[in-house]
Scaffold this active site. Structure first.
Site, PDB file in Angstrom:
ATOM      1  N   ALA A   1       9.709   0.776  11.637  1.00  0.00           N
ATOM      2  CA  ALA A   1       8.356   0.840  12.751  1.00  0.00           C
ATOM      3  C   ALA A   1       8.189   2.578  12.928  1.00  0.00           C
ATOM      4  O   ALA A   1       7.253   2.739  13.049  1.00  0.00           O
ATOM      5  CB  ALA A   1       8.897   0.156  13.858  1.00  0.00           C
TER       6      ALA A   1
ATOM      7  N   ASP B   1       5.659  -3.775  -3.043  1.00  0.00           N
ATOM      8  CA  ASP B   1       6.595  -4.241  -2.114  1.00  0.00           C
ATOM      9  C   ASP B   1       6.240  -4.313  -0.743  1.00  0.00           C
ATOM     10  O   ASP B   1       5.455  -3.718  -0.196  1.00  0.00           O
ATOM     11  CB  ASP B   1       7.593  -2.833  -2.228  1.00  0.00           C
ATOM     12  CG  ASP B   1       8.981  -3.075  -1.415  1.00  0.00           C
ATOM     13  OD1 ASP B   1       9.825  -4.235  -1.753  1.00  0.00           O
ATOM     14  OD2 ASP B   1       8.941  -2.640  -0.096  1.00  0.00           O
TER      15      ASP B   1
ATOM     16  N   GLU C   1       4.585  -8.791  -3.250  1.00  0.00           N
ATOM     17  CA  GLU C   1       5.839  -9.535  -2.779  1.00  0.00           C
ATOM     18  C   GLU C   1       5.506  -9.779  -1.301  1.00  0.00           C
ATOM     19  O   GLU C   1       5.704  -8.936  -0.384  1.00  0.00           O
ATOM     20  CB  GLU C   1       7.074  -8.388  -2.799  1.00  0.00           C
ATOM     21  CG  GLU C   1       8.338  -9.162  -2.219  1.00  0.00           C
ATOM     22  CD  GLU C   1       9.295  -8.028  -1.585  1.00  0.00           C
ATOM     23  OE1 GLU C   1      10.489  -8.682  -1.685  1.00  0.00           O
ATOM     24  OE2 GLU C   1       8.940  -7.109  -0.981  1.00  0.00           O
TER      25      GLU C   1
ATOM     26  N   ASP D   1      -6.283   8.488   0.544  1.00  0.00           N
ATOM     27  CA  ASP D   1      -6.736   9.435  -0.453  1.00  0.00           C
ATOM     28  C   ASP D   1      -5.439  10.020  -1.329  1.00  0.00           C
ATOM     29  O   ASP D   1      -5.498   9.710  -2.713  1.00  0.00           O
ATOM     30  CB  ASP D   1      -7.224  10.749  -0.218  1.00  0.00           C
ATOM     31  CG  ASP D   1      -8.514  10.454   0.841  1.00  0.00           C
ATOM     32  OD1 ASP D   1      -9.274   9.568   0.350  1.00  0.00           O
ATOM     33  OD2 ASP D   1      -8.985  11.552   1.616  1.00  0.00           O
TER      34      ASP D   1
ATOM     35  N   ASP E   1      -8.009  12.011  -7.379  1.00  0.00           N
ATOM     36  CA  ASP E   1      -8.078  11.821  -8.779  1.00  0.00           C
ATOM     37  C   ASP E   1      -6.358  12.322  -9.183  1.00  0.00           C
ATOM     38  O   ASP E   1      -6.152  12.320 -10.370  1.00  0.00           O
ATOM     39  CB  ASP E   1      -8.800  13.134  -9.457  1.00  0.00           C
ATOM     40  CG  ASP E   1     -10.430  12.382  -9.455  1.00  0.00           C
ATOM     41  OD1 ASP E   1     -10.295  11.253  -9.448  1.00  0.00           O
ATOM     42  OD2 ASP E   1     -11.026  13.616  -9.553  1.00  0.00           O
TER      43      ASP E   1
ATOM     44  N   ASP F   1      17.064 -38.078  -8.983  1.00  0.00           N
ATOM     45  CA  ASP F   1      17.736 -37.381 -10.063  1.00  0.00           C
ATOM     46  C   ASP F   1      17.123 -36.772 -10.868  1.00  0.00           C
ATOM     47  O   ASP F   1      17.353 -36.091 -12.145  1.00  0.00           O
ATOM     48  CB  ASP F   1      18.947 -38.525 -10.618  1.00  0.00           C
ATOM     49  CG  ASP F   1      19.715 -38.936  -9.710  1.00  0.00           C
ATOM     50  OD1 ASP F   1      20.257 -38.236  -8.941  1.00  0.00           O
ATOM     51  OD2 ASP F   1      20.328 -39.932  -9.863  1.00  0.00           O
TER      52      ASP F   1
END
Length: 482
Positions: free
Chosen positions: A213, A251, A275, A226, A232, A407
């Protein structure tokens, strides 16, 4: 008793001499006697090397938590590239390349300097835990020479390793939000201060689930956008155009809005996967729709863990729409293990070693884009090579569940054109199972392409056949060669 034993021994010696005499015959004698060749299940199989489906491939997570040897991981992976190519791997996922706050011990999830990929002396090291910049670039070039794309782990939700700085939006409390050439950002690119983290003059947070946090990056700040992907000379452009990465693994996407993934991908392109650590398939689907990116199928992972380990009951695998791959197979990246699950002490967050191959038999026959975990590949290389070959050849066509109970789980891929498809038979009981199954193949001999069963059943005119699966294992059936 002794006399009988002696007679038996003489008889055995006599028979042995007869066998030796027969095996000593010349080739001409064999031809004259029209000796029939021995028929094996292996000799009945189609040549799958010529049946590879278009754009086929499998994802490899090419690292694990606390990789060793430290500082040499890129070289270790480089040694395996030819083997990965031969196995059918078309992408490898590397750990976050930037310098982390914990220096030579960092696994990349405490990002400090995104542009230091192993060339600046900071946090006590020049190399990252994985190697130098040159070794990274050499690995990427070798992967490309073998037609393998390289995916970078992107940690853009939080930062670590900066200098202390008072944050007026925290009542003047000092936090580690100062990143410059003297404070964890030796590259001098993307310097940051408290205004670029939460809270700030825009808002307190962008998403509720904050991992760190106090140093949670604010993506609503144009400066942050940016430097991460807009310029670029941004992080994204440096990774793609200079280092040569082909795509992205995002992530912990719960810590920022999905629109930022979309913005990154719209700007720089490439394969991507998020993720979103959530077992609810609809949560995953909503994120995919909002981000425009595929996601790891945690719902599939948890269904496999539940059925194979906790419930010991395969019934749930047959339930409708309980995985991302069932809702949106084109955007589902399936997996059995990753660096987080394997180090988790909670058994409900990982699939047990004994059930790994059963789980892989599932994801490597169904739709979705399957991921192989580095340590699993090293442990089960032979079996996984076989399953990968099956996935890249026979795993085509619609998925139809033929049977699911406590099974057993039996699934059919319908095939396409001259590709016959397959039937997966999973059995988690302690004894072998067999069942009459309706196939798509009339009057055909079948064979298990995993060699877990040596039976060679024949279908009738309606396509019915008695298929088998070993105790606690699986078989993958298809037709024999013509």
């Amino acid at each position: 008793m002794k006399k009988i034993t002696q007679i038996s021994t003489k008889t055995i010696l006599l028979l042995g001499g007869l066998v030796l005499g027969l095996t000593g015959c010349s080739d001409d004698d064999d031809t004259a006697n029209n000796a029939a060749p021995i028929i094996t299940s292996q000799s009945l199989k189609m040549d799958l090397t010529v049946r590879k489906k278009e754009n086929a491939g499998v994802f490899m997570q090419a690292f694990y938590w606390d990789t060793e040897p430290a500082g040499e991981w890129y070289n270790e992976v480089s040694k395996r590239i030819e083997d990965y190519k031969a196995s059918g791997i078309n992408r490898i996922w590397l750990p976050a390349p930037g310098k982390g706050a914990s220096g030579g011990l960092s696994m990349g999830y405490d990002p400090s300097d995104y542009f230091d990929v192993g060339e600046f002396d900071q946090h006590g090291t020049i190399k990252t835990r994985f190697g130098s910049r040159q070794e990274l670039e050499d690995l990427i070039q070798k992967a490309h020479a073998n037609d393998i794309e390289v995916i970078a782990d992107i940690v853009m939700g939080h930062n670590s390793g900066g200098g202390k700085q008072a944050n007026p939006f925290r009542g003047g409390t000092e936090v580690y939000s100062l990143f410059n050439e003297s404070n964890g950002n030796a590259s001098g690119k993307f310097n940051r201060s408290n205004e670029h983290f939460h809270p700030n003059d825009i808002h307190d947070h962008d998403e509720q689930a904050l991992f760190f946090a106090e140093t949670d990056l604010c993506h609503d700040q144009q400066y942050v956008q940016d430097w991460l992907w807009g310029r670029d000379d941004s992080v994204a452009e440096f990774y793609k155009k200079t280092l040569g990465f082909d795509g992205w693994r995002f992530d912990y996407v719960k810590s920022f809005a999905p629109k930022w993934v979309k913005s990154w991908n719209d700007k720089v392109g490439g394969f991507s996967v998020g993720e979103n650590f959530d077992g609810n398939q609809q949560v995953l689907k909503d994120w995919v729709d909002a981000s425009g990116s595929p996601a790891f199928d945690f719902a599939c992972f948890y269904r496999l863990d539940e059925t194979l380990d906790r419930a010991n009951d395969l019934t749930a695998l047959g339930e409708a729409d309980n995985m991302l791959r069932k809702l949106d197979p084109a955007n589902a990246v399936t997996f059995v293990a990753n660096h987080d699950t394997e180090k988790d002490v909670n058994p409900e967050n990982r699939i047990s070693y004994n059930n790994k191959l059963l789980a892989y038999s599932y994801i490597l026959t169904h739709d979705g884009y399957p991921t192989i975990f580095y340590l699993d590949y090293e442990a089960f290389k032979g079996q996984l090579k076989t399953l990968i070959q099956i996935y890249t050849t026979l795993a085509v066509g619609d998925v139809e569940i033929l049977e699911t109970n406590k099974d057993e789980y039996i699934m059919k891929r319908s095939g396409s054109g001259d590709n016959p498809g397959l039937i997966l038979y999973m059995n988690i009981s302690k004894q072998s199972k067999q069942r009459v199954v309706k196939t798509n193949w009339a009057n055909k001999t079948l064979v298990d392409y995993t060699d877990n069963s040596r039976a060679t059943p024949t279908t009738d005119a309606e396509g019915n056949a008695t298929l088998q699966a070993p105790a606690g294992g699986y078989a993958i059936w298809s037709v024999t060669k013509e």
